[in-house]
Design a protein around this motif. Structure first.
Motif, PDB file in Angstrom:
ATOM      1  N   LEU A 239     -59.871 -62.214 -47.646  1.00  0.00           N
ATOM      2  CA  LEU A 239     -58.336 -63.158 -46.839  1.00  0.00           C
ATOM      3  C   LEU A 239     -57.918 -63.370 -46.234  1.00  0.00           C
ATOM      4  CD1 LEU A 239     -58.317 -64.262 -51.599  1.00  0.00           C
ATOM      5  CD2 LEU A 239     -59.624 -65.998 -49.371  1.00  0.00           C
ATOM      6  N   ASP A 240     -57.988 -63.330 -45.541  1.00  0.00           N
ATOM      7  CA  ASP A 240     -56.642 -63.495 -44.221  1.00  0.00           C
ATOM      8  C   ASP A 240     -57.603 -64.020 -43.164  1.00  0.00           C
ATOM      9  OD1 ASP A 240     -59.461 -62.194 -43.478  1.00  0.00           O
ATOM     10  OD2 ASP A 240     -58.193 -60.563 -42.774  1.00  0.00           O
ATOM     11  N   SER A 241     -56.729 -64.437 -42.285  1.00  0.00           N
ATOM     12  CA  SER A 241     -57.394 -65.627 -40.930  1.00  0.00           C
ATOM     13  C   SER A 241     -58.704 -65.285 -40.552  1.00  0.00           C
ATOM     14  CB  SER A 241     -56.277 -65.701 -40.018  1.00  0.00           C
ATOM     15  OG  SER A 241     -54.801 -66.313 -40.326  1.00  0.00           O
ATOM     16  N   ALA A 242     -59.408 -63.967 -40.394  1.00  0.00           N
ATOM     17  CA  ALA A 242     -59.817 -63.829 -39.371  1.00  0.00           C
ATOM     18  C   ALA A 242     -61.646 -63.452 -41.015  1.00  0.00           C
ATOM     19  CB  ALA A 242     -60.221 -62.500 -39.081  1.00  0.00           C
ATOM     20  N   GLY A 243     -61.162 -63.711 -42.379  1.00  0.00           N
ATOM     21  CA  GLY A 243     -61.919 -64.104 -43.447  1.00  0.00           C
ATOM     22  C   GLY A 243     -62.245 -65.395 -43.455  1.00  0.00           C
ATOM     23  N   ILE A 244     -61.214 -66.416 -43.156  1.00  0.00           N
ATOM     24  CA  ILE A 244     -61.712 -67.432 -43.658  1.00  0.00           C
ATOM     25  C   ILE A 244     -62.268 -68.202 -42.805  1.00  0.00           C
ATOM     26  CG2 ILE A 244     -59.859 -70.219 -44.347  1.00  0.00           C
ATOM     27  CD1 ILE A 244     -59.866 -67.904 -46.166  1.00  0.00           C
TER      28      ILE A 244
ATOM     29  N   SER B  93     -64.059 -77.529 -42.301  1.00  0.00           N
ATOM     30  CA  SER B  93     -63.744 -77.815 -43.718  1.00  0.00           C
ATOM     31  C   SER B  93     -62.358 -77.884 -44.546  1.00  0.00           C
ATOM     32  CB  SER B  93     -64.915 -76.980 -44.253  1.00  0.00           C
ATOM     33  OG  SER B  93     -65.697 -76.190 -43.617  1.00  0.00           O
ATOM     34  N   PRO B  94     -62.389 -79.304 -44.910  1.00  0.00           N
ATOM     35  CA  PRO B  94     -60.883 -79.307 -45.546  1.00  0.00           C
ATOM     36  C   PRO B  94     -60.661 -77.993 -46.891  1.00  0.00           C
ATOM     37  CG  PRO B  94     -61.926 -81.096 -45.473  1.00  0.00           C
ATOM     38  CD  PRO B  94     -63.288 -80.194 -45.234  1.00  0.00           C
ATOM     39  N   VAL B  95     -61.459 -77.392 -47.453  1.00  0.00           N
ATOM     40  CA  VAL B  95     -61.335 -76.795 -47.974  1.00  0.00           C
ATOM     41  C   VAL B  95     -61.047 -75.011 -47.762  1.00  0.00           C
ATOM     42  CG1 VAL B  95     -63.844 -75.554 -47.904  1.00  0.00           C
ATOM     43  CG2 VAL B  95     -62.026 -75.012 -50.084  1.00  0.00           C
ATOM     44  N   TYR B  96     -61.426 -74.792 -46.204  1.00  0.00           N
ATOM     45  CA  TYR B  96     -61.244 -73.489 -46.083  1.00  0.00           C
ATOM     46  C   TYR B  96     -59.600 -74.098 -44.738  1.00  0.00           C
ATOM     47  CZ  TYR B  96     -65.041 -71.695 -47.098  1.00  0.00           C
ATOM     48  OH  TYR B  96     -66.008 -71.520 -48.603  1.00  0.00           O
ATOM     49  N   GLN B  97     -59.404 -74.792 -44.395  1.00  0.00           N
ATOM     50  CA  GLN B  97     -57.799 -75.410 -44.122  1.00  0.00           C
ATOM     51  C   GLN B  97     -56.992 -75.308 -44.917  1.00  0.00           C
ATOM     52  OE1 GLN B  97     -58.961 -79.608 -42.945  1.00  0.00           O
ATOM     53  NE2 GLN B  97     -59.746 -78.960 -40.643  1.00  0.00           N
ATOM     54  N   ALA B  98     -57.568 -75.958 -46.669  1.00  0.00           N
ATOM     55  CA  ALA B  98     -56.224 -75.458 -47.254  1.00  0.00           C
ATOM     56  C   ALA B  98     -56.318 -73.704 -47.500  1.00  0.00           C
ATOM     57  CB  ALA B  98     -56.951 -75.991 -48.555  1.00  0.00           C
ATOM     58  N   GLU B  99     -57.064 -73.303 -47.245  1.00  0.00           N
ATOM     59  CA  GLU B  99     -56.821 -71.316 -47.730  1.00  0.00           C
ATOM     60  C   GLU B  99     -56.193 -71.289 -46.276  1.00  0.00           C
ATOM     61  OE1 GLU B  99     -60.723 -70.117 -48.658  1.00  0.00           O
ATOM     62  OE2 GLU B  99     -60.362 -71.351 -50.754  1.00  0.00           O
ATOM     63  N   MET B 100     -56.205 -71.641 -45.289  1.00  0.00           N
ATOM     64  CA  MET B 100     -55.942 -71.124 -44.026  1.00  0.00           C
ATOM     65  C   MET B 100     -54.315 -71.399 -43.961  1.00  0.00           C
ATOM     66  SD  MET B 100     -56.913 -69.042 -40.955  1.00  0.00           S
ATOM     67  CE  MET B 100     -57.884 -70.282 -40.726  1.00  0.00           C
ATOM     68  N   THR B 101     -53.836 -72.210 -44.076  1.00  0.00           N
ATOM     69  CA  THR B 101     -53.197 -73.256 -44.488  1.00  0.00           C
ATOM     70  C   THR B 101     -52.066 -72.387 -45.461  1.00  0.00           C
ATOM     71  OG1 THR B 101     -53.318 -74.923 -43.465  1.00  0.00           O
ATOM     72  CG2 THR B 101     -50.977 -74.306 -44.322  1.00  0.00           C
ATOM     73  N   THR B 102     -53.026 -72.186 -46.597  1.00  0.00           N
ATOM     74  CA  THR B 102     -51.748 -71.011 -47.421  1.00  0.00           C
ATOM     75  C   THR B 102     -51.220 -69.734 -47.053  1.00  0.00           C
ATOM     76  OG1 THR B 102     -52.941 -72.261 -49.703  1.00  0.00           O
ATOM     77  CG2 THR B 102     -51.923 -70.130 -49.692  1.00  0.00           C
ATOM     78  N   ILE B 103     -52.513 -69.126 -46.199  1.00  0.00           N
ATOM     79  CA  ILE B 103     -52.241 -67.654 -46.474  1.00  0.00           C
ATOM     80  C   ILE B 103     -51.153 -67.789 -44.767  1.00  0.00           C
ATOM     81  CG2 ILE B 103     -53.548 -65.662 -44.853  1.00  0.00           C
ATOM     82  CD1 ILE B 103     -56.502 -66.642 -46.062  1.00  0.00           C
ATOM     83  N   ALA B 104     -51.518 -68.709 -43.667  1.00  0.00           N
ATOM     84  CA  ALA B 104     -50.285 -68.675 -42.382  1.00  0.00           C
ATOM     85  C   ALA B 104     -48.794 -69.225 -43.597  1.00  0.00           C
ATOM     86  CB  ALA B 104     -50.312 -69.802 -41.894  1.00  0.00           C
ATOM     87  N   LEU B 105     -49.373 -70.135 -44.950  1.00  0.00           N
ATOM     88  CA  LEU B 105     -47.807 -70.016 -44.805  1.00  0.00           C
ATOM     89  C   LEU B 105     -47.141 -68.592 -45.843  1.00  0.00           C
ATOM     90  CD1 LEU B 105     -47.816 -74.252 -46.658  1.00  0.00           C
ATOM     91  CD2 LEU B 105     -46.357 -73.373 -44.458  1.00  0.00           C
ATOM     92  N   PHE B 106     -47.978 -68.110 -46.314  1.00  0.00           N
ATOM     93  CA  PHE B 106     -47.155 -66.850 -47.133  1.00  0.00           C
ATOM     94  C   PHE B 106     -47.401 -65.580 -46.134  1.00  0.00           C
ATOM     95  CE2 PHE B 106     -47.258 -67.374 -51.913  1.00  0.00           C
ATOM     96  CZ  PHE B 106     -48.447 -68.201 -52.139  1.00  0.00           C
TER      97      PHE B 106
END
Length: 270
Positions: A178-183, A232-245
């Motif tokens: 769960l990092d940028s490259a992984g997502i 993919s929207p599901v991975y866009q959401a996860e990417m945004t969360t990782i960047a925000l945190f």
């Protein structure tokens, strides 16, 4: 003081790095002859990042200390370690094809054509990003159907088999860092598929899970949490969360969660 730190400092004339004491647990297990998990899992168990014992760039001073102790305090062959060195330029899987060959099975480009229609043992598969996690899950659950994602390299053999297996009814779920490259890799995998939605692929690591895990287990690192493009929207959401945190989680940190969730997912899909 730790006997390993003492030996290092006397021999080199240099102070041991601040986190050197964390490695005592590992060194003692080696001395006791215990079987160790893959190196990434070893590092995470000591509170370090998964690449600390494999990549000198992660923590140069601690890596140098680790290598010195391994070289000077233990005999050749003394370390009993589950290897994560699987062939990543082809297709590595366990319990996917109906064969008596020992598992895991690694296929090269010359084996591709006959395997496209080879009988299947299972029609569900857990795709794992990291070699070490794949190796450890296979050791602990030798009957589970697993596929190694092969890191960043979506090679031709891998892509053809993934798509052909899906056309034959294979259903996938994906687990990665769960990092940028992984997502980004998870998103790339999901976009290979023609009949499986990204939401299905992300079923075991959903956006709500990512938020909770980052809050509890996340490690701060600007380099590994930069926003990257995903589709993919599901991975866009996860990417945004990782960047925000500004935090990331490595697969090795979630082994306990994986074992429960994978078992449940496999049972539901039967």
């Amino acid at each position: 003081m730790s006997s390993y730190i003492d030996a290092f400092e006397k021999a080199t004339g240099q102070p041991a790095p601040p986190e050197a004491g964390k490695l005592d647990q590992l060194f003692n297990q080696i001395r006791q002859g215990k079987t160790l998990p893959p190196r990434g899992q070893q590092a995470v168990a000591m509170g370090l990042t998964a690449h600390t014992l494999n990549d000198a760039r992660e923590d140069p001073a601690l890596f140098a200390y680790y290598r010195w102790v391994m070289t000077h305090c233990f005999k050749s062959g003394q370390v009993n370690e589950l290897t994560a060195r699987l062939i990543g330029m082809a297709f590595t899987s366990a319990n996917i094809f109906d064969t008596d060959l020992p598992q895991p099975l690694t296929l090269n480009p010359w084996q591709l054509t006959p395997m496209l229609d080879f009988p299947l043992k299972n029609k569900q598969a857990v795709v794992i990003e990291n070699n070490g996690v794949f190796a450890l899950l296979h050791q602990e659950h030798p009957d589970w159907p697993l596929i190694l994602q092969s890191g960043n390299d979506f090679n031709e053999v891998y892509v053809q088999l993934i798509q052909r297996l899906e056309a034959r009814g294979m259903r996938y779920v994906y687990l990665g860092d769960l990092d940028s490259a992984g997502i980004q890799m998870a998103d790339q995998f999901a976009r290979l598929l023609k009949q499986t939605s990204a939401e299905e692929v992300a079923a075991l690591q959903q956006p709500t899970d990512v938020r909770l895990w980052l809050a509890d287990l996340g490690k701060i690192d600007v380099r590994r949490t930069k926003q990257r493009k995903v589709v993919s929207p599901v991975y866009q959401a996860e990417m945004t969360t990782i960047a925000l945190f500004g935090k990331f989680i490595e697969q090795e940190q979630l082994m306990g969660v994986y074992e429960v969730r994978v078992a449940e997912w496999l049972e539901r899909k039967k």
